[in-house]
Every structure is written in C-alpha cells, then in structure tokens.
Design a protein around this motif. Structure first.
Motif, PDB file in Angstrom:
ATOM      1  N   THR A  90    -114.064 -44.038 -32.286  1.00 40.19           N
ATOM      2  CA  THR A  90    -113.528 -43.200 -32.894  1.00 40.19           C
ATOM      3  C   THR A  90    -111.454 -42.981 -32.042  1.00 40.19           C
ATOM      4  OG1 THR A  90    -115.618 -41.511 -32.007  1.00 40.19           O
ATOM      5  CG2 THR A  90    -113.623 -40.648 -31.984  1.00 40.19           C
ATOM      6  N   ALA A  91    -112.145 -44.184 -30.933  1.00 38.29           N
ATOM      7  CA  ALA A  91    -110.438 -44.202 -30.590  1.00 38.29           C
ATOM      8  C   ALA A  91    -109.438 -44.859 -31.909  1.00 38.29           C
ATOM      9  CB  ALA A  91    -110.962 -44.510 -29.433  1.00 38.29           C
ATOM     10  N   LYS A  92    -110.015 -46.673 -31.996  1.00 40.20           N
ATOM     11  CA  LYS A  92    -109.968 -46.889 -32.943  1.00 40.20           C
ATOM     12  C   LYS A  92    -109.254 -46.132 -34.708  1.00 40.20           C
ATOM     13  CE  LYS A  92    -112.103 -51.929 -32.722  1.00 40.20           C
ATOM     14  NZ  LYS A  92    -112.875 -51.997 -32.870  1.00 40.20           N
ATOM     15  N   ALA A 151    -106.465 -43.957 -33.978  1.00 43.33           N
ATOM     16  CA  ALA A 151    -105.150 -44.716 -33.771  1.00 43.33           C
ATOM     17  C   ALA A 151    -104.705 -45.469 -35.177  1.00 43.33           C
ATOM     18  CB  ALA A 151    -105.808 -46.032 -32.401  1.00 43.33           C
ATOM     19  N   GLN A 152    -106.056 -45.786 -35.761  1.00 46.18           N
ATOM     20  CA  GLN A 152    -105.840 -46.086 -37.284  1.00 46.18           C
ATOM     21  C   GLN A 152    -104.951 -44.991 -38.029  1.00 46.18           C
ATOM     22  OE1 GLN A 152    -105.912 -49.539 -38.045  1.00 46.18           O
ATOM     23  NE2 GLN A 152    -104.724 -48.248 -40.231  1.00 46.18           N
ATOM     24  N   LYS A 153    -105.730 -43.782 -37.622  1.00 44.65           N
ATOM     25  CA  LYS A 153    -105.033 -42.279 -38.862  1.00 44.65           C
ATOM     26  C   LYS A 153    -103.755 -42.041 -38.086  1.00 44.65           C
ATOM     27  CE  LYS A 153    -106.187 -37.590 -38.891  1.00 44.65           C
ATOM     28  NZ  LYS A 153    -107.022 -36.268 -38.339  1.00 44.65           N
ATOM     29  N   THR A 175    -101.770 -44.974 -39.819  1.00 43.53           N
ATOM     30  CA  THR A 175    -101.497 -44.236 -41.068  1.00 43.53           C
ATOM     31  C   THR A 175    -100.691 -43.620 -41.318  1.00 43.53           C
ATOM     32  OG1 THR A 175    -103.650 -44.794 -40.921  1.00 43.53           O
ATOM     33  CG2 THR A 175    -102.845 -44.041 -43.213  1.00 43.53           C
ATOM     34  N   GLU A 176    -100.000 -42.452 -40.130  1.00 44.37           N
ATOM     35  CA  GLU A 176     -99.770 -41.015 -40.384  1.00 44.37           C
ATOM     36  C   GLU A 176     -97.649 -41.621 -39.683  1.00 44.37           C
ATOM     37  OE1 GLU A 176    -101.104 -38.032 -38.189  1.00 44.37           O
ATOM     38  OE2 GLU A 176    -102.868 -38.093 -39.760  1.00 44.37           O
ATOM     39  N   TYR A 177     -97.500 -42.398 -39.100  1.00 44.10           N
ATOM     40  CA  TYR A 177     -97.092 -42.524 -38.423  1.00 44.10           C
ATOM     41  C   TYR A 177     -95.634 -43.613 -39.371  1.00 44.10           C
ATOM     42  CZ  TYR A 177     -92.820 -44.162 -35.112  1.00 44.10           C
ATOM     43  OH  TYR A 177     -91.865 -44.636 -34.911  1.00 44.10           O
ATOM     44  N   ARG A 178     -96.810 -44.479 -39.941  1.00 47.63           N
ATOM     45  CA  ARG A 178     -95.809 -45.535 -41.100  1.00 47.63           C
ATOM     46  C   ARG A 178     -95.753 -44.598 -42.425  1.00 47.63           C
ATOM     47  NH1 ARG A 178    -100.360 -49.709 -41.958  1.00 47.63           N
ATOM     48  NH2 ARG A 178     -98.784 -51.429 -40.829  1.00 47.63           N
TER      49      ARG A 178
END
Length: 197
Positions: free
Chosen positions: A19-21, A24-26, A29-32
C-alpha cells in the motif's frame, strides 16, 4: 487454516508495504505530472516571451532601418535640389548671355521696331511714351527713322526690349527682355522644362 501472529504481522507488513509503495508511486506519478505540467507552462511562457521579444526587436530594427532610409532619402533629395539649382543658374546664365548676343545681332533693330509698332497699335489714338534700356542708346536714331517716334532712355537697365506707357489710360506695356527672362526663370522646372512647352 489459522495464521500465527508472526504470519499475521508478516502479512500486515507486506500489505502495508504494498500500500505504501502504491501510495508513493501515486504521489510520485502525480508529482511528476505536476512538474511536467509546470514545465510545459514554463516552456509556453518562455516561448511567448521569446516570440514577443523577437517581435519587439524586429519592430525596433525595422523602425531604425526606416529612419536610416528616410534620412538617406532626405540627404539625396537635398543634394539633388542643390545640383538642380546649380544647373538652373548655369542654364539661365547661358540664356542671359544669348539675350545679350541677340541685342547685338542684325535682327534686333527689326524686332524692336515690331514691338514699338505693336505698342502704338495698342495705344490707338492715345499718346504713348516708349523707353529703351540704357545699353540700347545706339538704336535711338535707327528706331526714330523706322517708327517716327523718339524713344526715351530708361535710368534702369532691363537687358533690352521696350517699355511703353500710355499716360491717359495709366497702362504700362512691358516688352522687356528682363521681364521675359524672369518669367521664364520662375516658370522653369526640371520635370517639364518651361511651363508653356
């Protein structure tokens, strides 16, 4: 089948990690995506600023070129005007010389006689006074013989020709070479020569 506490902890740890991964990925991705959007916006703004700057510099350059061209055109016009004035003066100096030659020619007394007779015709029955330019004093006896009139000598030179006055009507008849010369000089322009041509 029952899980042991250790297995539960392990399973919880794996699920939490997963869930943390994902979170973090989400977030990444949003930050990118946010960074990329900012980057695109920044590029667009830079492009617009660059295009605007280019436009301003192009307009400034065009203005400078136009100013330089206008200044050069004005300079050329002035030079041309000066040259035309010089040529005009040379031309009319030559014309004046030709008029002097004419007053010394064999045709001149006949031309003067014709002008006097024309003035007399205009006067009709009225008294007329004929004046010659001082340099034409030599012609007085000849014109007296040809016309029956005694011309007077003017105090001022008018290159040649005659001035006639009809006192009763207060009329001046001007057949002087000076007036003709001045009229032609005033009428002359380099585009079309003399106005009457």
């Amino acid at each position: 089948m029952h899980m042991t506490t250790e297995e539960k902890l392990k399973h919880f740890s794996e699920v939490s990690m997963e869930t943390a991964k994902e979170e973090a990925q989400k977030v990444i991705t949003e930050y990118r995506a946010s960074l990329e959007a900012e980057m695109e916006q920044h590029k667009r703004e830079k492009q617009a600023t660059s295009e605007n700057q280019f436009k301003v510099e192009t307009e400034n350059a065009a203005r400078e070129i136009n100013k330089a061209l206008s200044a050069e055109q004005l300079h050329i016009k002035r030079k041309l005007s000066r040259k035309q004035q010089e040529l005009r003066e040379l031309l009319f100096a030559e014309v004046q010389e030709q008029l002097r030659d004419f007053t010394k020619s064999a045709e001149y007394p006949g031309w003067m006689e014709e002008k006097i007779k024309k003035a007399v015709q205009l006067a009709g029955e009225d008294e007329i006074q004929i004046s010659l330019s001082p340099e034409d004093a030599w012609l007085v006896p000849e014109l007296e013989k040809r016309t029956g009139l005694t011309p007077l000598l003017s105090e001022n030179s008018f290159l040649g020709g005659i001035r006639a006055v009809i006192p009763k009507k207060n009329i001046l008849i001007d057949y002087t070479l000076l007036s003709s010369f001045q009229n032609e000089k005033e009428s002359f322009n380099f585009d079309g020569g003399l106005r009457h041509e």
